[in-house]
Design a protein around this motif. Structure first.
Motif, short mmCIF file in Angstrom:
data_model
loop_
_atom_site.label_atom_id
_atom_site.label_comp_id
_atom_site.label_asym_id
_atom_site.label_seq_id
_atom_site.Cartn_x
_atom_site.Cartn_y
_atom_site.Cartn_z
N ARG A 248 -12.06 -7.47 -12.93
CA ARG A 248 -13.56 -8.03 -12.80
C ARG A 248 -14.11 -7.19 -11.66
NH1 ARG A 248 -14.45 -11.52 -16.84
NH2 ARG A 248 -12.64 -12.77 -17.25
N SER A 249 -15.69 -7.19 -12.19
CA SER A 249 -16.42 -6.25 -10.99
C SER A 249 -16.48 -7.06 -9.92
CB SER A 249 -17.84 -6.33 -11.62
OG SER A 249 -18.76 -7.50 -11.64
N ASP B 55 -18.91 -7.43 -7.95
CA ASP B 55 -20.19 -8.23 -7.85
C ASP B 55 -19.85 -9.56 -8.32
OD1 ASP B 55 -21.99 -6.51 -6.63
OD2 ASP B 55 -22.71 -5.67 -8.31
N SER B 56 -19.19 -9.58 -9.53
CA SER B 56 -18.82 -11.05 -10.18
C SER B 56 -18.03 -11.71 -9.08
CB SER B 56 -18.25 -10.73 -11.60
OG SER B 56 -17.17 -10.27 -11.77
N SER C 268 -19.90 -12.98 -6.27
CA SER C 268 -20.86 -14.23 -6.42
C SER C 268 -20.08 -15.66 -6.86
CB SER C 268 -21.71 -13.89 -7.69
OG SER C 268 -20.99 -13.47 -8.83
N ARG C 269 -19.00 -15.58 -7.27
CA ARG C 269 -17.98 -16.54 -7.65
C ARG C 269 -17.31 -17.16 -6.15
NH1 ARG C 269 -18.99 -14.14 -11.88
NH2 ARG C 269 -18.81 -15.02 -13.82
N SER D 3 -18.17 -18.34 -16.61
CA SER D 3 -19.42 -17.87 -16.32
C SER D 3 -20.00 -18.73 -15.23
CB SER D 3 -20.55 -17.97 -17.53
OG SER D 3 -21.90 -18.15 -17.25
N LEU D 4 -20.60 -18.12 -14.28
CA LEU D 4 -20.98 -18.76 -13.14
C LEU D 4 -22.23 -19.48 -13.55
CD1 LEU D 4 -21.14 -19.34 -10.27
CD2 LEU D 4 -22.59 -17.18 -9.66
#
Length: 383
Positions: A279-280, A282-283, A286-287, A312-313
């Motif tokens: 997973r990136s 950034d993702s 944000s989570r 998905s956020l």
């Protein structure tokens, strides 16, 4: 002498009395050697006008055909392809990928190639793709024997072509000494044929490396806490293949910092869901901000339920959180109800359990939920 004749001709033509000495002009012209037009074959124009290549493709391909002096051989090849049902786009793909195919012998090479590939079940467009991927390495005996092995291994013709596109060395690698021992090593690690296909289609270079490298990757995947033969082992192997040990170590450090996990908690999360490593940043960030800062989940709670980080956020985590919080705030849902139980279920089950039972008490709930899934925050969800 030739220069003298040209000078005389020029002077005579510029003379006002040229009409009176036309016999002399005819004599000198006959004595001068004829200048023939340039006989060279305009390869680049031919590739554009006849083969359907773009000007840029033709410019790139033309040096490989610079020895051609006439369109005789290319015309024969194009006639053969057209007669065997290759579309104009198929032909363009073949020529752009392997321009030298235009120099091939139809009877001695192209005919047998197409016949045997058709016998393996490839369509015309698939044969065109294969030829374009091989860049001149399409040796009939070799490619047929290798396709007979790769087709069942990768599970389909399209998967096989995709793997060949990503790794041309699959064509040139020795099946007995390189490819088959690597497949055997992957099977020894507990991966079934379906898992091997899913692992190797996106990363076919695994099959062209050496057995020692495969074993090292298996060992690294096991060190992540994912046992051989488990459902997640393929994903652990995929992370190792794409990242390598150094990047995995760096990603583990990022996970611990971002989710405030201990070494043990990070290990639990990765062992349960090794895809997390790909997973990136950034993702993941944000989570973390949403789940810890807004929802109020404990880091340990997330570590034991890492699948939360796969959703998905905006399309799942946030809208369902709004619904659950709305229901609790209005006394329609027990305050101890687990957030994960609302996130993990399918959309259909979520509607049945969290939306439909409350349509009378909260008639706008379904509408508000749909709006939240579109990235908006309805007034009733602004707590």
């Amino acid at each position: 002498m030739l220069r003298l004749r040209r000078c005389v001709l020029a002077q005579l033509l510029s003379s006002p009395s040229a009409s009176t000495i036309s016999p002399l002009l005819r004599l000198l012209s006959a004595a001068a050697p004829a200048v023939s037009p340039n006989p060279s074959f305009a390869v680049e124009d031919y590739l554009v006008a006849t083969c359907g290549l773009s000007r840029a493709q033709a410019l790139k391909a033309s040096p490989k055909l610079s020895h051609l002096k006439s369109p005789a051989k290319p015309d024969a090849v194009l006639s053969f392809l057209d007669g065997h049902g290759f579309s104009s786009s198929d032909v363009a793909a073949v020529v752009a990928g392997d321009p030298k195919v235009l120099c091939s012998s139809v009877e001695g090479y192209l005919g047998p190639v197409v016949a045997q590939l058709t016998g393996l079940g490839l369509s015309r467009s698939q044969i065109a793709r294969l030829i374009s991927y091989c860049h001149g390495n399409l040796h009939l005996t070799s490619i047929v024997s290798k396709l007979q092995y790769y087709l069942p291994l990768f599970g389909s013709i399209d998967n096989t072509l995709l793997a060949l596109k990503r790794c041309l060395y699959l064509i040139s690698s020795d099946l007995e000494r390189v490819v088959k021992p690597n497949v055997a090593a992957l099977r020894d690690s507990g991966l079934g044929d379906c898992d091997i296909a899913k692992l190797c289609v996106p990363s076919p270079r695994l099959l062209t490396t050496n057995v020692e490298s495969i074993r090292a990757m298996v060992s690294c995947a096991e060190s992540l806490g994912v046992p051989r033969g488990s459902r997640m082992f393929r994903h652990a192997m995929s992370a190792v293949v794409f990242l390598g040990e150094e990047k995995i170590a760096a990603k583990l450090g990022y996970l611990k910092k971002t989710f405030r996990w201990s070494d043990a908690e990070a290990g639990i999360a990765v062992s349960k869901y090794p895809i997390l490593l790909r997973r990136s940043k950034d993702s993941l960030r944000s989570r973390s901000e949403f789940l810890i800062s807004e929802v109020g989940l404990e880091p340990a709670y997330i570590a034991h339920r890492p699948l939360l980080l796969s959703y998905s956020l905006e399309g799942r985590l946030r809208p369902r959180y709004y619904v659950v919080k709305f229901l609790k705030e209005n006394g329609l849902l027990h305050r101890g109800r687990d957030y994960y139980s609302a996130v993990a279920v399918t959309p259909k089950v979520f509607m049945e359990k969290f939306i439909c039972p409350h349509m009378e008490a909260a008639p706008h709930l379904a509408e508000d939920y749909a709006e939240a899934c579109r990235g908006e925050v309805p007034t009733r969800f602004r707590f």
